[in-house]
Write a protein that holds these residues in place. Structure first.
Motif, short mmCIF file in Angstrom:
data_model
loop_
_atom_site.label_atom_id
_atom_site.label_comp_id
_atom_site.label_asym_id
_atom_site.label_seq_id
_atom_site.Cartn_x
_atom_site.Cartn_y
_atom_site.Cartn_z
N LYS A 131 -33.66 -49.88 49.00
CA LYS A 131 -32.68 -48.82 49.28
C LYS A 131 -32.57 -48.18 47.94
N VAL A 132 -33.06 -47.05 47.91
CA VAL A 132 -33.18 -46.24 46.62
C VAL A 132 -31.84 -45.26 46.56
N THR A 133 -31.23 -45.50 45.22
CA THR A 133 -29.83 -44.95 44.97
C THR A 133 -29.97 -44.04 44.04
N VAL A 134 -28.76 -43.20 43.80
CA VAL A 134 -28.83 -42.25 42.71
C VAL A 134 -28.29 -42.83 41.53
N ASP A 135 -27.29 -43.76 41.59
CA ASP A 135 -26.61 -44.41 40.47
C ASP A 135 -27.43 -45.81 40.17
N ALA A 136 -27.59 -46.40 39.18
CA ALA A 136 -28.05 -47.46 38.72
C ALA A 136 -27.52 -48.56 39.34
N ALA A 137 -28.25 -49.38 39.81
CA ALA A 137 -27.61 -50.75 40.64
C ALA A 137 -27.43 -51.91 39.74
N PRO A 138 -26.90 -52.86 39.79
CA PRO A 138 -26.71 -53.97 39.05
C PRO A 138 -28.29 -54.65 38.91
N SER A 139 -28.75 -55.28 37.70
CA SER A 139 -30.05 -55.78 37.76
C SER A 139 -30.38 -56.63 38.72
N ASP A 140 -29.34 -57.65 39.26
CA ASP A 140 -29.63 -58.56 40.23
C ASP A 140 -30.03 -58.10 41.55
N ASP A 141 -29.50 -56.75 41.88
CA ASP A 141 -30.00 -56.25 43.03
C ASP A 141 -31.46 -55.43 43.11
N VAL A 142 -32.02 -55.42 41.90
CA VAL A 142 -33.22 -54.75 41.92
C VAL A 142 -34.40 -55.76 42.36
N PRO A 143 -35.41 -55.60 43.11
CA PRO A 143 -35.83 -54.28 43.65
C PRO A 143 -35.12 -53.91 45.21
N GLY A 144 -34.41 -54.99 45.64
CA GLY A 144 -33.69 -54.62 46.87
C GLY A 144 -32.97 -53.18 47.01
N ARG A 145 -32.21 -52.95 45.67
CA ARG A 145 -31.71 -51.88 45.81
C ARG A 145 -31.54 -51.24 43.98
N GLY A 146 -31.81 -49.86 43.96
CA GLY A 146 -31.83 -49.24 42.79
C GLY A 146 -32.22 -48.08 42.67
N THR A 147 -32.31 -47.41 41.54
CA THR A 147 -32.75 -46.00 41.28
C THR A 147 -34.38 -46.03 41.43
N VAL A 148 -35.14 -44.87 41.52
CA VAL A 148 -36.39 -44.83 41.61
C VAL A 148 -36.84 -45.33 40.21
N VAL A 149 -36.37 -45.31 39.05
CA VAL A 149 -36.82 -45.89 37.89
C VAL A 149 -36.77 -47.20 37.71
N GLN A 150 -35.47 -48.09 38.22
CA GLN A 150 -35.15 -49.14 38.18
C GLN A 150 -36.42 -50.06 39.24
N VAL A 151 -36.55 -49.49 40.42
CA VAL A 151 -37.55 -49.83 41.30
C VAL A 151 -38.97 -50.07 40.55
N ALA A 152 -39.19 -48.65 40.19
CA ALA A 152 -40.65 -48.51 39.47
C ALA A 152 -40.57 -49.50 38.27
#
Length: 309
Positions: A242-263
């Motif tokens: 689930k790609v978000t505009v705001d940064a997600a908690p690190s534990d949520d990545v890669p299920g949720r996060g910004t494009v940069v976080q998931v990348a």
């Protein structure tokens, strides 16, 4: 060399033929290496089994195109990208008919098929299809046996615990010899041992990086124990963020996060042993333009990996 794949438009808002063909052509032009389809027969109203990520079954899954039909369409809509299944629930299918369908896709695509098999997670689907839920791992093993028999071109009889094929000529064979690459999903000890013993690699998911590195190590050890080249095991890691505009908690990545976080997670997965990463954007994008834009942004970040295409 990092390969970059995308889940093909196939479900939810992305089931219109012009949307599929247009996006497929655009994704290929961007430089993606592969497009992948998934396998969903139904969404139970009251599921017996939990969805793998612990949450509800995505509503987008309620409208889902057939994977084989979609691959056939993609074979016509594209020229270069590899076309894969991530994953096809092998026990759902008669293996002799599955061999025919997959061979047809390999022929029609000019030898671009990658076959990812899994067991699925929903006993409701198994019941509706009329396939026993118990011993599904055994059904997968024998499905692989039948596929190998058919794809070998042998006219000899095959006899297994579940299926018998009398002496017959089946001359419709895949372009890729001896067969298209076969990847297997899952991460139990039995599955990882099976991959090293008889598959070409892992159709994986976005595990925490230390766990991912452990799985890669287990697969390679199994391959070596079975007299196979461990470095030849192909590791494909899929994320459904689930790609978000705001940064997600690190534990949520890669299920949720910004494009940069998931990348960044996918680049770390590459460092941990992933040869290819696969992104599904159909649970985030609200239209074709948004999916196209997200895909472009991911590709720009991921192609910075050393040796990526």
């Amino acid at each position: 060399m990092l390969k970059i794949g995308l889940a093909a438009p196939q479900y939810g808002l992305f089931t219109d033929r012009s949307t599929i063909s247009g996006l497929a052509a655009d994704i290929e032009a961007m430089g993606f290496d592969s497009l992948w389809v998934a396998d969903r027969a139904l969404v139970p109203v009251r599921p017996r089994d939990p969805y793998p990520d612990g949450g509800p079954v995505p509503e987008e899954f309620r409208k889902f195109l057939d994977p084989i039909a979609t691959l056939s369409f993609l074979a016509h809509a594209t020229q270069r990208v590899r076309l894969g299944t991530s994953t096809l629930n092998a026990p759902f299918y008669s293996p002799i008919l599955l061999a025919r369908a997959l061979t047809s896709i390999d022929i029609l695509s000019g030898g671009r098929l990658d076959v990812g098999f899994g067991l699925g997670w929903s006993s409701d689907e198994y019941e509706a299809i009329g396939v026993p839920w118990p011993n599904r791992g055994g059904r997968l093993e024998e499905t692989l046996d039948v596929l190998e028999h058919v794809w070998s071109g042998s006219s000899a009889e095959y006899k297994g615990a579940l299926w018998t094929i009398g002496s017959a000529h089946i001359d419709t064979l895949p372009v890729q010899r001896p067969r298209p690459p076969v990847l297997l999903g899952g991460f139990t000890h039995t599955t990882l041992a099976r991959i090293g013993r008889r598959a070409d690699g892992w159709a994986g998911v976005g595990l925490p990086v230390p766990q991912l590195a452990y799985v890669v190590s287990e697969i390679r050890q199994s391959a070596e124990a079975n007299g196979r080249d461990p470095d030849a095991m192909r590791i494909v890691v899929r994320v459904n963020p689930k790609v978000t505009v705001d940064a997600a908690p690190s534990d949520d990545v890669p299920g949720r996060g910004t494009v940069v976080q998931v990348a960044d997670y996918l680049l770390a997965a590459h460092e941990a042993g992933a040869d290819e990463v696969l992104i599904d954007l159909q649970q985030t994008a609200r239209n074709a333009d948004e999916l196209r834009d997200l895909a472009r942004r991911f590709h720009e970040l991921l192609r910075k990996a050393p040796g990526s295409t």
